[in-house]
Each structure stands twice: as C-alpha cells, then as structure tokens.
Design an enzyme around this catalytic site. Structure first.
Site, short mmCIF file in Angstrom:
data_model
loop_
_atom_site.label_atom_id
_atom_site.label_comp_id
_atom_site.label_asym_id
_atom_site.label_seq_id
_atom_site.Cartn_x
_atom_site.Cartn_y
_atom_site.Cartn_z
N ASP A 1 0.85 -1.20 0.00
CA ASP A 1 0.00 0.00 0.00
C ASP A 1 0.89 1.25 0.00
OD1 ASP A 1 -0.41 -0.82 3.42
OD2 ASP A 1 0.59 1.01 2.75
N HIS B 1 8.46 -5.44 -1.32
CA HIS B 1 7.55 -6.37 -2.00
C HIS B 1 6.76 -5.71 -3.12
CE1 HIS B 1 7.52 -9.21 1.74
NE2 HIS B 1 8.60 -9.34 0.99
N CYS C 1 5.39 -3.67 -17.55
CA CYS C 1 5.18 -4.47 -18.77
C CYS C 1 6.28 -5.52 -18.88
CB CYS C 1 5.22 -3.54 -20.00
SG CYS C 1 5.02 -4.43 -21.55
N THR D 1 4.43 -7.16 11.85
CA THR D 1 4.69 -8.27 10.95
C THR D 1 4.79 -9.58 11.72
OG1 THR D 1 6.19 -9.17 9.24
CG2 THR D 1 7.21 -7.83 10.97
N SER D 2 4.29 -10.65 11.07
CA SER D 2 4.28 -11.96 11.74
C SER D 2 5.63 -12.65 11.68
CB SER D 2 3.23 -12.87 11.06
OG SER D 2 3.61 -13.08 9.69
N GLU E 1 0.77 -9.06 18.68
CA GLU E 1 1.06 -10.27 19.48
C GLU E 1 2.44 -10.77 19.10
OE1 GLU E 1 -2.30 -12.42 18.08
OE2 GLU E 1 -1.38 -12.89 16.17
N ALA F 1 -0.82 -0.96 16.76
CA ALA F 1 0.23 -0.06 16.26
C ALA F 1 -0.12 1.41 16.48
CB ALA F 1 0.44 -0.33 14.77
#
Ligand code: BV8
Length: 244
Positions: free
Chosen positions: A94, A109, A117, A177-178, A204, A220
C-alpha cells in the site's frame, strides 16, 4: 544507553490494519481466503492471469479509499526529527507510508499502485483496474502487463541497500509483521549481528519474537506514537540516546 545514529524500521501488514486494510495471516486474513500460490506467484499468474488481476484490482480499488493511521504519521515524524540516518523498509504494497509523508522508504515487495510491462519493462503508476487486454502505453503490446508486486519465488526489491543499512544500524524496529516471510524475517538477525538494539512492536508475539532484545505488544496506533515520543523525547541533536 545507546547512541542512535542509524535506524532501520521494518513494517508489515499490521501497521496498516487499523486503516482498514486486511492482513494476511490473521483471522479472516487474505491468505485464509485465497491460495497464495494461485494469486501471488509467477506460476499462478501464468496459469490464470484473469484471477490474479481480479485479486489485485480489488485490493487496488480498496486502497484508493484508505488513509494512513497514527502509526504511519508517527513514523513520518520520526524520520523528520530523529536526527539520525533513517530507513523505512516496508513489506506492504500500500502507499500509506508515502501518504503520511515518509520519504526514505523501500517497498521490498513492490507497490499496488504501480504496474510493469513484461514485454518492454516499462513501469508506470496505475490506480485503476488491470486486465489481460490492457495495452502497454510504452510498447503498445497487449497481455504483458502485471502488478509491480514481488510474488513468492521472486527477488525482493532493494536488498543491497537494505542489507547495507541493517549491517551498520544501531536501532532496528520491526512493526506489525508476523515474521513469516523470508528474507524480511531475517532482518532482525542481521541487525543483531551488527550490534543493533532490536525492538518488536506488534499486536502479538511474532514468529521471531525471541530474536528481539525488547518487545511491546498492542495496536500499532497506540504503540508506535508512544515509542516515537520516547525516542524523540530523549533526543539529542546528533542522533538519539535511548534508555534500554
Ligand atoms: C525470495 C506481495 C529469494 C504479495 C509478498 C520455505 C521456508 C522458508 C522460506 C521459504 C520457503 N519456501 C519459499 C520460501 C521463501 C519465500 C517465503 O518466505 N515463503 C513463506 C510463505 C514461507 N519468500 C519468497 O519467495 C521471497 N523471495 O525468497 O527470493 C531471495 C531472497 C533474498 C535474496 C536473494 C534471493 C519473496 C516474498 C515476497 C512475497 N510477496 N507480498 C502481495 O502483497 O500480494 S509477502 C506477504 O507476506 C505479504 O504481502 C506481506 O508483505 C508478507 C509478510 O506478511 P506480514 O506483513 O507479516 O503480514 P501477516 O498477516 O503475516 O502478519 C501481520 C502481523 O501484524 C501479525 O503478526 C499481527 O499480529 C500483526 N497485527 C495485526 N493487526 C495489528 C498488528 N500489529 C499491530 N497493530 C495492529 N493493529
């Protein structure tokens, strides 16, 4: 006490969760609704490009109505006032960090609001829908356009710059982030080996929780502004002094 002269921040989907964007591995997360091998791999795109375009079109449409939250704004403030070298690496596709004013930012990412293209390599901003029939504005070819996203099995962007920053940082903060995805989940180890103080701010404990010297759990939008205030509150002109 540590002198902070270079800090690296890593964010994941949890930093955008309170802006209304889904995460991937939480309850109702994206990967509970879609098979990532079908929508987030080159093989999946080759097998069914229509399905992959639909998956990203829906997320791109949703993103246009989404605003940054207090965590994004706090990180933008930290970059402006921290008095140290600052790099923000995000796993997120995002554009909420940019909307909040973050500048020294690497989208490892890729980015939902960009396409490229495969015929001519041209990369362009794109906020609308994409289809197999969409024609490239640079080479006029059809069928070669794809989301500018790093799929599983593809090399993330900016790895040289990221590795260089991690290898010389003295503060590394992982947010939302996990710790499930490589190579992002190896960054804490690289920072730790460089002697950096490492902090996890998450809802967590992540998979890499034990690798962090300091951990705080909660949303957060609460944790990040509080920690940024702590960092800036203790600030000196040349970098920051952080009580462990
Ligand atoms: C690569 C774009 C080689 C797509 C993404 C077997 C074992 C180990 C590794 C592998 C393996 N097989 C293959 C691999 C490598 C693979 C990998 O790691 N796979 C995983 C699934 C096992 N990795 C790759 O293929 C990468 N490429 O390795 O290339 C290479 C590498 C380096 C150098 C040379 C060569 C490419 C990976 C990129 C894939 N693309 N994104 C898209 O977005 O559509 S990754 C995908 O997971 C997501 O996009 C996201 O970016 C990423 C990480 O997820 P998180 O952001 O952590 O989100 P998640 O839902 O998991 O967690 C959210 C967290 O937030 C939770 O902890 C939650 O508690 C917290 N949270 C929730 N709400 C809040 C909150 N925290 C705070 N406040 C809240 N309100």
């Amino acid at each position: 006490m540590i002198e902070v002269r270079r800090m690296v921040i890593l964010t994941g989907a949890g930093v955008s969760a309170e802006s209304g964007l889904g995460t991937f591995r939480d309850k109702d997360g994206l990967w509970t609704k879609y098979d990532l091998s079908e929508v987030a791999t080159p093989e999946g795109f080759a097998a069914n490009p229509h399905k992959v375009h639909e998956f990203y079109n829906a997320r791109r449409q949703n993103l246009q109505q989404t605003k940054p939250n207090a965590a994004h704004h706090a990180l933008s403030r930290l970059e402006r006032y921290c008095g140290a070298d600052f790099l923000l690496v995000t796993q997120n596709v995002d554009n909420l960090h940019e909307q909040a004013g973050s500048r020294n930012l690497i989208h490892m990412h890729g980015e939902l609001n960009k396409i490229r293209c495969q015929c001519c390599g041209h990369k362009m901003p794109w906020t609308g829908d994409l289809a197999v029939s969409t024609t490239c504005t640079a080479c006029a070819e059809t069928g070669g356009l794809r989301p500018h996203i790093v799929w599983f099995g593809e090399m993330p962007f900016g790895m040289d710059a990221i590795t260089q920053a991690l290898s010389s940082c003295d503060l590394f903060i992982s947010i939302g982030t996990s710790g499930s995805v490589y190579p992002a989940n190896s960054f804490v180890d690289t920072a730790r080996r460089a002697g950096a103080h490492t902090i996890e701010l998450n809802l967590e404990p992540s998979e890499g929780q034990s690798m962090f010297a300091e951990v705080h759990y909660g949303p957060a939008t609460k944790l990040v502004p509080e920690y940024v205030e702590r960092l800036l509150g203790s600030g000196t002109t040349l970098g920051n002094v952080l009580d462990r």
